[in-house]
Design an enzyme around this catalytic site. Structure first.
Site, PDB file in Angstrom:
ATOM      1  CE1 TYR A   1      51.322  46.414  15.441  1.00 14.50           C
ATOM      2  CE2 TYR A   1      50.082  47.681  13.833  1.00 14.50           C
ATOM      3  CZ  TYR A   1      50.115  46.789  14.883  1.00 14.50           C
ATOM      4  OH  TYR A   1      48.941  46.272  15.377  1.00 14.50           O
TER       5      TYR A   1
ATOM      6  CD1 TRP B   1      43.976  41.724  16.974  1.00 16.33           C
ATOM      7  CD2 TRP B   1      45.405  40.265  16.104  1.00 16.33           C
ATOM      8  NE1 TRP B   1      44.597  41.088  18.017  1.00 16.33           N
ATOM      9  CE2 TRP B   1      45.487  40.190  17.517  1.00 16.33           C
ATOM     10  CE3 TRP B   1      46.232  39.438  15.334  1.00 16.33           C
ATOM     11  CZ2 TRP B   1      46.347  39.316  18.175  1.00 16.33           C
ATOM     12  CZ3 TRP B   1      47.092  38.563  15.987  1.00 16.33           C
ATOM     13  CH2 TRP B   1      47.145  38.513  17.385  1.00 16.33           C
TER      14      TRP B   1
ATOM     15  CG  ASN C   1      42.038  40.514   1.608  1.00 17.54           C
ATOM     16  OD1 ASN C   1      41.865  39.301   1.481  1.00 17.54           O
ATOM     17  ND2 ASN C   1      43.197  41.031   1.998  1.00 17.54           N
TER      18      ASN C   1
END
Length: 336
Positions: A54, A205, A295
């Site tokens: 990443y 994911w 979330n």
């Protein structure tokens, strides 16, 4: 926050897990990224997932800095190995013993920790014998650099073979990290049954389908400025599969279902994946702290059977269920 066991291990993780795939080190400035991590901690998230690839290692560095000063024993830190890192030399990728051993050292330095709780094979390596890969993972565990082993986007057969070798080597392969959402259910026919049998949990994911399930993309309209669909560095290529007017029209039908459940559409999407008993956690990212705050409200939500059926009815044949898609989307050779 609610917590679940990861597979049949004794490790408990937050069912909303913070992931920094497309944000830290690239899309979001370090100060904002740190603010999101602090918000996650403030709202009970204890589990953080990253990977060396990443932002070409920068995401791990940002996460390590953001978590500095926290009690290490109260956190679960996950990372991954497979994709090219560094300058992309011939051994800077894959699951060879060389790359695994060098990668875990780099990850621990960037994360500022002596160990990770979970070390994951980010894809299956077709060019390295599985025995070599699992032996290297076993050595990483025995050296105390990782506590458990996991995989990401492996087929059911690959998971079975890896689990068998791990068992022979005396280590625990306890997790699978696949893409999973209302729209992408390819793990349900084969991967989930295999993992249920083996005691492996899913850390899923893209439960919001790269933002499509928030409802912000409207049929017949250009994507909102600054959204992922307009950002080549932020996943625009991946979201293309969902940018279809018929599918987007169906997604809009989820709004009244979310309203009835007292949830936003994003919260509904996250809560939906958590209804699957084999799912240990839903990975969510954020570019703003308020997204984290929203979330986490999906944690502990139970959706009524009528709501689950209404979701299926709304999405219809827009749902992708073919288990062959896992292998089809996997690299057939190492990407240098």
């Amino acid at each position: 926050m609610d917590f679940r066991y990861l597979g049949n291990s004794g490790l408990k993780i937050s069912e909303i897990t913070y992931g920094n795939w497309l944000t830290h080190g690239s899309q979001v400035e370090n100060e904002a990224a740190t603010a999101c991590v602090r918000a996650a901690l403030d709202h009970g998230i204890s589990t953080f997932d990253t990977a060396d690839v990443y932002a070409n290692t920068k995401a791990e560095s940002v996460l390590g800095e953001a978590l500095k000063g926290e009690r290490r024993e109260s956190l679960e830190i996950f990372t991954k190995v497979y994709w090219p890192t560094g300058p992309g030399g011939k051994n800077d990728t894959g699951l060879s013993r060389k790359h695994i051993m060098e990668s875990i050292h780099g990850s621990l330095q960037r994360l500022q920790t002596d160990y990770v709780d979970l070390y994951q094979a980010h894809r299956y390596d077709t060019e390295t014998p599985l025995e070599e890969t699992m032996q290297a993972f076993a050595d990483v565990v025995r050296q105390g650099k990782a506590l458990y082993i996991g995989v990401s986007e492996w087929t059911a057969d690959q998971i079975r073979a890896g689990h068998a070798l791990a068992k022979d080597l005396g280590i625990q392969l306890i997790s699978s990290q696949p893409q999973y959402s209302m729209l992408w259910r390819v793990i349900e026919p084969e991967v989930v049954p295999a993992c249920e049998e083996l005691g492996i949990g899913q850390i899923v994911w893209s439960p919001i389908a790269q933002g499509v399930l928030t409802g912000k993309y409207k049929p017949g309209e250009a994507p909102p400025a600054g959204s992922r669909a307009t950002d080549d560095k932020g996943g625009a290529d991946m979201i293309k599969r969902f940018m279809d007017d018929e599918l987007l029209t169906r997604v809009q039908k989820l709004q009244p279902i979310a309203d009835e459940a007292g949830l936003t559409m994003a919260q509904l999407a996250i809560a939906w994946v958590l209804q699957n008993d084999n799912v240990s956690a839903a990975l969510v990212g954020a570019s703003r702290p308020e997204q984290v705050e929203s979330n986490v409200k999906a944690a502990g939500v139970t959706l009524e059977p009528s709501a689950m059926q209404a979701i299926d009815d709304a999405l219809g044949d827009s749902v992708v269920r073919d288990p062959a898609m896992t292998e089809k989307n996997a690299p057939q050779a190492r990407v240098a």
